[in-house]
Structures are given as C-alpha cells and as structure tokens.
Design a protein around this motif. Structure first.
Motif, mmCIF file in Angstrom:
data_model
loop_
_atom_site.group_PDB
_atom_site.id
_atom_site.type_symbol
_atom_site.label_atom_id
_atom_site.label_comp_id
_atom_site.label_asym_id
_atom_site.label_seq_id
_atom_site.Cartn_x
_atom_site.Cartn_y
_atom_site.Cartn_z
ATOM 1 N N ARG A 42 25.711 -37.512 -18.984
ATOM 2 C CA ARG A 42 26.000 -38.724 -18.219
ATOM 3 C C ARG A 42 26.115 -38.345 -16.752
ATOM 4 O O ARG A 42 26.685 -37.313 -16.418
ATOM 5 C CB ARG A 42 27.272 -39.375 -18.740
ATOM 6 C CG ARG A 42 27.096 -39.774 -20.210
ATOM 7 C CD ARG A 42 28.265 -40.480 -20.760
ATOM 8 N NE ARG A 42 28.386 -41.802 -20.107
ATOM 9 C CZ ARG A 42 29.440 -42.587 -20.299
ATOM 10 N NH1 ARG A 42 30.426 -42.219 -21.080
ATOM 11 N NH2 ARG A 42 29.500 -43.765 -19.705
ATOM 12 N N ILE A 43 25.563 -39.200 -15.881
ATOM 13 C CA ILE A 43 25.503 -38.885 -14.463
ATOM 14 C C ILE A 43 26.125 -40.018 -13.653
ATOM 15 O O ILE A 43 25.799 -41.189 -13.861
ATOM 16 C CB ILE A 43 24.039 -38.675 -14.013
ATOM 17 C CG1 ILE A 43 23.393 -37.544 -14.815
ATOM 18 C CG2 ILE A 43 23.982 -38.390 -12.512
ATOM 19 C CD1 ILE A 43 21.893 -37.422 -14.613
ATOM 20 N N PHE A 44 27.006 -39.623 -12.731
ATOM 21 C CA PHE A 44 27.642 -40.579 -11.827
ATOM 22 C C PHE A 44 27.475 -40.079 -10.407
ATOM 23 O O PHE A 44 27.623 -38.884 -10.139
ATOM 24 C CB PHE A 44 29.131 -40.732 -12.160
ATOM 25 C CG PHE A 44 29.360 -41.328 -13.522
ATOM 26 C CD1 PHE A 44 29.481 -42.699 -13.683
ATOM 27 C CD2 PHE A 44 29.415 -40.512 -14.645
ATOM 28 C CE1 PHE A 44 29.650 -43.245 -14.946
ATOM 29 C CE2 PHE A 44 29.597 -41.047 -15.905
ATOM 30 C CZ PHE A 44 29.715 -42.422 -16.066
ATOM 31 N N THR A 99 22.058 -22.310 -16.615
ATOM 32 C CA THR A 99 22.809 -21.376 -17.449
ATOM 33 C C THR A 99 23.618 -22.063 -18.544
ATOM 34 O O THR A 99 24.015 -21.423 -19.501
ATOM 35 C CB THR A 99 23.769 -20.517 -16.599
ATOM 36 O OG1 THR A 99 24.742 -21.361 -15.985
ATOM 37 C CG2 THR A 99 22.995 -19.751 -15.534
ATOM 38 N N ARG A 100 23.885 -23.362 -18.373
ATOM 39 C CA ARG A 100 24.660 -24.075 -19.393
ATOM 40 C C ARG A 100 24.449 -25.575 -19.284
ATOM 41 O O ARG A 100 23.928 -26.057 -18.287
ATOM 42 C CB ARG A 100 26.143 -23.741 -19.275
ATOM 43 C CG ARG A 100 26.770 -24.136 -17.948
ATOM 44 C CD ARG A 100 28.242 -23.937 -17.953
ATOM 45 N NE ARG A 100 28.856 -24.855 -18.892
ATOM 46 C CZ ARG A 100 30.133 -25.162 -18.922
ATOM 47 N NH1 ARG A 100 30.951 -24.599 -18.061
ATOM 48 N NH2 ARG A 100 30.627 -26.008 -19.786
ATOM 49 N N GLU A 101 24.899 -26.277 -20.310
ATOM 50 C CA GLU A 101 24.804 -27.740 -20.311
ATOM 51 C C GLU A 101 26.176 -28.337 -20.026
ATOM 52 O O GLU A 101 27.200 -27.730 -20.311
ATOM 53 C CB GLU A 101 24.304 -28.234 -21.672
ATOM 54 C CG GLU A 101 22.862 -27.892 -21.923
ATOM 55 C CD GLU A 101 22.338 -28.520 -23.206
ATOM 56 O OE1 GLU A 101 23.105 -29.232 -23.905
ATOM 57 O OE2 GLU A 101 21.162 -28.294 -23.509
ATOM 58 N N PHE A 102 26.163 -29.531 -19.460
ATOM 59 C CA PHE A 102 27.396 -30.266 -19.168
ATOM 60 C C PHE A 102 27.308 -31.645 -19.800
ATOM 61 O O PHE A 102 26.222 -32.201 -19.929
ATOM 62 C CB PHE A 102 27.594 -30.407 -17.650
ATOM 63 C CG PHE A 102 27.841 -29.097 -16.954
ATOM 64 C CD1 PHE A 102 29.126 -28.598 -16.819
ATOM 65 C CD2 PHE A 102 26.781 -28.356 -16.455
ATOM 66 C CE1 PHE A 102 29.354 -27.382 -16.194
ATOM 67 C CE2 PHE A 102 26.991 -27.139 -15.827
ATOM 68 C CZ PHE A 102 28.284 -26.651 -15.695
ATOM 69 N N ASP A 103 28.461 -32.191 -20.167
ATOM 70 C CA ASP A 103 28.497 -33.543 -20.714
ATOM 71 C C ASP A 103 28.371 -34.581 -19.607
ATOM 72 O O ASP A 103 27.791 -35.646 -19.807
ATOM 73 C CB ASP A 103 29.817 -33.766 -21.480
ATOM 74 C CG ASP A 103 29.939 -32.816 -22.663
ATOM 75 O OD1 ASP A 103 28.990 -32.727 -23.456
ATOM 76 O OD2 ASP A 103 30.989 -32.150 -22.771
ATOM 77 N N VAL A 104 28.935 -34.259 -18.441
ATOM 78 C CA VAL A 104 28.976 -35.208 -17.323
ATOM 79 C C VAL A 104 28.645 -34.486 -16.022
ATOM 80 O O VAL A 104 29.107 -33.370 -15.785
ATOM 81 C CB VAL A 104 30.389 -35.841 -17.195
ATOM 82 C CG1 VAL A 104 30.448 -36.821 -16.028
ATOM 83 C CG2 VAL A 104 30.811 -36.524 -18.474
#
Length: 134
Positions: free
Chosen positions: A81-83, A49-54
């Motif tokens: 970015r993925i942590f 449904t949406r995009e995320f920065d992190v």
C-alpha cells in the motif's frame, strides 16, 4: 516474544529528517516495523533487499522525487500500500501532484501538515476505504 500476527512493515521516505523521525515514531507506536530513506533513490535500494507492507513517500525530494519512485515501483509489488505526503514544490501544484501520485498508485496523498493519526487510520483501513475525496 513474537505475537501471533505478522508484524507489518513500513518504509517512510522523506528528505526532511524530522518528518521521517516523526512518522517512524507514530508508525512504530501503531505496531509497524519501520525503515526510513531520505529520497526515492535510497528507497529503491531498500526495496531491492526486502518487501514492505506500506510505503509512505514525500512527493518532493532531491535526487529522486516521490512521483518518480512511484513510477519505478508500480507493478513490482502490487500488495504494498502506498501513501503520498506533500507540502508542495516548485514545478507542479499540490493538486496536480496529488492527482499524478494517485494515477501512479498512491491510495491517498496527505497535505503537510497532517495529523499522524489520520495517516495511520488510512493505512489501517481496508484498501479502497482510504482514498477520501480530496
């Protein structure tokens, strides 16, 4: 009032409510708009449904773990970015899980318990400076 810069968004995925809330508060204090999910399946629904920065995801969760989540989203949002975060689990060692997470797109995996400030510093560092050596 809206600030001149775009508000950064973060998705926190963890099956432990206290961990989700703690990370959401820390990221909110750092200026992020935070959404949360209890497992990888819920996270995928939000990502549709949406995009995320992190994205910050636990690696061990019921229904869909963090590794499977990374496999599902890798390549679909290359700017995100993925942590990873982990306290260990039943099938793989922490080292193996951390290595697999990095292969599938996590910049770094933090071992629980970790300092929220260290995670936020890694998120705010330029891409590539967050990996560390361990």
């Amino acid at each position: 009032m809206e600030s001149a810069g775009k508000t950064r968004s973060a998705l926190v995925v963890d099956d432990v409510p206290m961990m989700r809330e703690s990370l959401a508060l820390a990221l909110g204090d750092a200026g992020f708009e935070v959404s949360t999910a209890g497992n990888g399946k819920e996270a995928l629904e939000l990502l549709q449904t949406r995009e995320f920065d992190v994205l910050i995801t636990d690696m061990w969760m019921p229904e869909m773990d963090g590794l499977r989540l990374l496999k599902e989203i890798r390549g679909k949002n290359p700017a995100m970015r993925i942590f990873g975060i982990t306290g260990g689990g039943p099938r793989l060692t922490i080292e193996t899980m951390s290595s697999l997470a990095e292969i599938w797109g996590a910049e770094r995996v933090f071992l629980k318990p970790f300092d929220d400030d260290d995670l936020i510093a890694a998120i705010e560092a330029p891409r590539g400076d967050a990996s560390g050596n361990g």
